[in-house]
Design a protein around this motif. Sequence first.
Motif, mmCIF file in Angstrom:
data_model
loop_
_atom_site.group_PDB
_atom_site.id
_atom_site.type_symbol
_atom_site.label_atom_id
_atom_site.label_comp_id
_atom_site.label_asym_id
_atom_site.label_seq_id
_atom_site.Cartn_x
_atom_site.Cartn_y
_atom_site.Cartn_z
ATOM 1 N N GLY A 110 1.355 -2.925 -4.567
ATOM 2 C CA GLY A 110 1.943 -1.963 -3.642
ATOM 3 C C GLY A 110 0.860 -1.121 -2.986
ATOM 4 O O GLY A 110 -0.321 -1.468 -3.009
ATOM 5 N N ASN A 111 1.277 -0.006 -2.411
ATOM 6 C CA ASN A 111 0.344 0.901 -1.747
ATOM 7 C C ASN A 111 -0.778 1.325 -2.684
ATOM 8 O O ASN A 111 -0.546 1.640 -3.843
ATOM 9 C CB ASN A 111 1.070 2.160 -1.265
ATOM 10 C CG ASN A 111 1.859 1.918 -0.005
ATOM 11 O OD1 ASN A 111 1.838 0.829 0.554
ATOM 12 N ND2 ASN A 111 2.567 2.935 0.444
ATOM 13 N N GLY A 112 -1.988 1.326 -2.178
ATOM 14 C CA GLY A 112 -3.131 1.760 -2.962
ATOM 15 C C GLY A 112 -3.404 0.878 -4.159
ATOM 16 O O GLY A 112 -4.133 1.263 -5.058
ATOM 17 N N CYS A 126 4.001 5.932 -4.391
ATOM 18 C CA CYS A 126 3.716 7.351 -4.167
ATOM 19 C C CYS A 126 2.260 7.639 -3.833
ATOM 20 O O CYS A 126 1.349 7.082 -4.447
ATOM 21 C CB CYS A 126 4.052 8.143 -5.428
ATOM 22 S SG CYS A 126 5.758 7.994 -5.960
ATOM 23 N N PHE A 127 2.083 8.553 -2.894
ATOM 24 C CA PHE A 127 0.795 9.191 -2.654
ATOM 25 C C PHE A 127 0.669 10.294 -3.697
ATOM 26 O O PHE A 127 1.609 11.066 -3.912
ATOM 27 C CB PHE A 127 0.743 9.768 -1.234
ATOM 28 C CG PHE A 127 -0.470 10.619 -0.989
ATOM 29 C CD1 PHE A 127 -1.720 10.035 -0.850
ATOM 30 C CD2 PHE A 127 -0.354 11.995 -0.919
ATOM 31 C CE1 PHE A 127 -2.840 10.822 -0.624
ATOM 32 C CE2 PHE A 127 -1.467 12.786 -0.691
ATOM 33 C CZ PHE A 127 -2.715 12.199 -0.548
ATOM 34 N N ARG A 146 7.090 4.533 0.120
ATOM 35 C CA ARG A 146 8.041 3.418 0.199
ATOM 36 C C ARG A 146 8.865 3.412 -1.077
ATOM 37 O O ARG A 146 8.381 3.777 -2.144
ATOM 38 C CB ARG A 146 7.318 2.074 0.314
ATOM 39 C CG ARG A 146 6.609 1.871 1.625
ATOM 40 C CD ARG A 146 6.176 0.445 1.851
ATOM 41 N NE ARG A 146 5.218 -0.001 0.842
ATOM 42 C CZ ARG A 146 4.584 -1.157 0.889
ATOM 43 N NH1 ARG A 146 4.815 -2.000 1.871
ATOM 44 N NH2 ARG A 146 3.735 -1.503 -0.049
ATOM 45 N N CYS A 147 10.107 2.974 -0.952
ATOM 46 C CA CYS A 147 10.945 2.786 -2.139
ATOM 47 C C CYS A 147 11.817 1.554 -1.912
ATOM 48 O O CYS A 147 12.074 1.157 -0.781
ATOM 49 C CB CYS A 147 11.793 4.017 -2.460
ATOM 50 S SG CYS A 147 13.074 4.410 -1.274
ATOM 51 N N SER A 148 12.226 0.963 -3.022
ATOM 52 C CA SER A 148 13.136 -0.180 -2.947
ATOM 53 C C SER A 148 13.976 -0.194 -4.210
ATOM 54 O O SER A 148 13.645 0.472 -5.197
ATOM 55 C CB SER A 148 12.348 -1.495 -2.809
ATOM 56 O OG SER A 148 11.556 -1.714 -3.961
#
Length: 169
Positions: A110-112, A126-127, A146-148
């Motif tokens: 995911g992110n990061g 999450c940031f 983002r969420c899912s």
Amino acid sequence: MSPPIKATPPGFSALEFRTALGMFATGVTIVTARAADGQVIGLTANSFNSVSLAPPLVLWSLAQAAASLAVFRAGSHYAINVLAREQKALAERFASRGNDRWSGVSFIEGNGGAPLLEGAAATFECFNRSRYEEGDHVIFVGEVERCSWRAGASPLLFHGGRYYTEHPL
């Protein structure tokens, strides 16, 4: 009469406090991140909660003594994976020490770089917005980028030291 400056010392033991906290049923999450050296980390946590809808914020807490604290403090992103009822073994694996938590675990990045666990009921990417030291824990506030969720998934629950799943009333 002015309000007291400090809280009254507790009249209960740590065990009594833990038992009382156990009466609050929670969901079960695995919080994940990727360290600067590329290593994936994760831990089971039930200290997850929503904070704000606008902006979308969530929180969770981690013991100051946790080996992974430095990674979560330094990293820009993490993911909160809300476990589904069939993921009890995964919750137990990521709650224990001294084992290879990631062996055979399927995830996507995911992110990061934070791992998103396959089969989770929901994920929050999450940031790492802010941190607060309180008592023997650090409270992390994440801004959700983002969420899912998986339609029809039943969450894994924790209450009184045991795992449960939901049953409609």
